[in-house]
Write an enzyme that holds these catalytic residues in place. Sequence first.
Site, PDB file in Angstrom:
ATOM      1  N   LYS A  57      45.377  79.052 -34.270  1.00 55.08           N
ATOM      2  CA  LYS A  57      46.271  80.108 -33.774  1.00 55.08           C
ATOM      3  C   LYS A  57      47.388  79.448 -32.969  1.00 55.08           C
ATOM      4  O   LYS A  57      47.414  79.483 -31.729  1.00 55.08           O
ATOM      5  CB  LYS A  57      45.476  81.141 -32.951  1.00 55.08           C
ATOM      6  CG  LYS A  57      46.180  82.484 -32.866  1.00 55.08           C
ATOM      7  CD  LYS A  57      45.233  83.588 -32.494  1.00 55.08           C
ATOM      8  CE  LYS A  57      45.940  84.893 -32.161  1.00 55.08           C
ATOM      9  NZ  LYS A  57      46.763  85.482 -33.212  1.00 55.08           N
ATOM     10  N   TYR A  85      47.445  80.086 -28.785  1.00 49.13           N
ATOM     11  CA  TYR A  85      47.425  81.331 -28.019  1.00 49.13           C
ATOM     12  C   TYR A  85      46.333  82.270 -28.506  1.00 49.13           C
ATOM     13  O   TYR A  85      45.711  82.028 -29.549  1.00 49.13           O
ATOM     14  CB  TYR A  85      48.796  82.027 -28.113  1.00 49.13           C
ATOM     15  CG  TYR A  85      49.075  82.711 -29.436  1.00 49.13           C
ATOM     16  CD1 TYR A  85      49.364  81.977 -30.575  1.00 49.13           C
ATOM     17  CD2 TYR A  85      49.030  84.104 -29.561  1.00 49.13           C
ATOM     18  CE1 TYR A  85      49.614  82.609 -31.797  1.00 49.13           C
ATOM     19  CE2 TYR A  85      49.288  84.738 -30.760  1.00 49.13           C
ATOM     20  CZ  TYR A  85      49.581  83.985 -31.885  1.00 49.13           C
ATOM     21  OH  TYR A  85      49.826  84.608 -33.085  1.00 49.13           O
TER      22      TYR A  85
END
Length: 289
Positions: free
Chosen positions: A148, A33
Amino acid sequence: MSLNIYLNGEYLPKEQATISVFDRGFLFGDGVYEVIPVYAGKLFRFDQHIERLNNSLAAILIKPPLLLEEWRGIAEQLTAQLPGRDQSLYLQVTRGSGHDREHAIPRDIEPNLLAMTRLQGSPDEKIKSHGVSVVTLDDDRWKHCNIKAITLLPNLLAKHRAKQEHADEAILIRDGKAHEGAASNLFMVKDGLLITPPKSDMLLPGITRDLVLELARHSGTAHCEADIHADDLEEADEIWITSSSKEIAPVISLNGNPVGDGQPGPIWKNFNALFDACKERLRIEGECR
Ligand code: PDD
């Protein structure tokens, strides 16, 4: 006002934006994300965020599902729902929905793409005027913290423990070194030198972190990327944490003890002003380089 959400090619009211329970993000946390600040309706360092998204995708063996300009089109359409407003834009790519709960990565699977925006005021003025408190905790995350990943359980539990200890954020310590916060990067100042840990698999290469280093270069502030040991933090004149949502937050308390004189420090004040000037350039000129 209810904002539309982007899901797999469609813009939908949030009640209608639904997904299969076999989505591998839902079942396994198999996805990545981005959180992108939007100031006065303008995307902040969008290219850098998409570059990091593509790096995260490559690291978990997902081909980039969209080109930079396609992402930009989606981002602009979503953020146009709140013209001229400060927002936080969220992008998520999961590996996709399988037919069953199967650990092995299926060969023919299309990623699920989600994007949504929400209003986001600048970080609370209280944070800027009073600062935040942190506690140090063991870093029990995996060894690929540069990705991430949506799999954030250790980060969430660390944040929760910090809250239980009446702190705002946890600084995560591994092998005696402080790498970053549960949801932020770490800086400290000692004798006028600004220090942040070098990029590695142990921390997320923050977009705000990069900007702070750029501001240090442009302003001629002495700085370096070097390991920060847990003991170094106790001797710091200033500690800061940085993120897309917190910007640059001054830390005034570490494990219940004051940092420096327990007030946001002078070098932080200078960088906070530089950061604000950068946001103002984005608002007015559409760019913040
Ligand atoms: N988190 N390190 C971690 C573990 C983070 O989760 C974040 C940001 C950062 C700072 O990165 P950036 O400056 O690019 O925001 C560092 C976001 C904001 C979140 O999860 O909501």
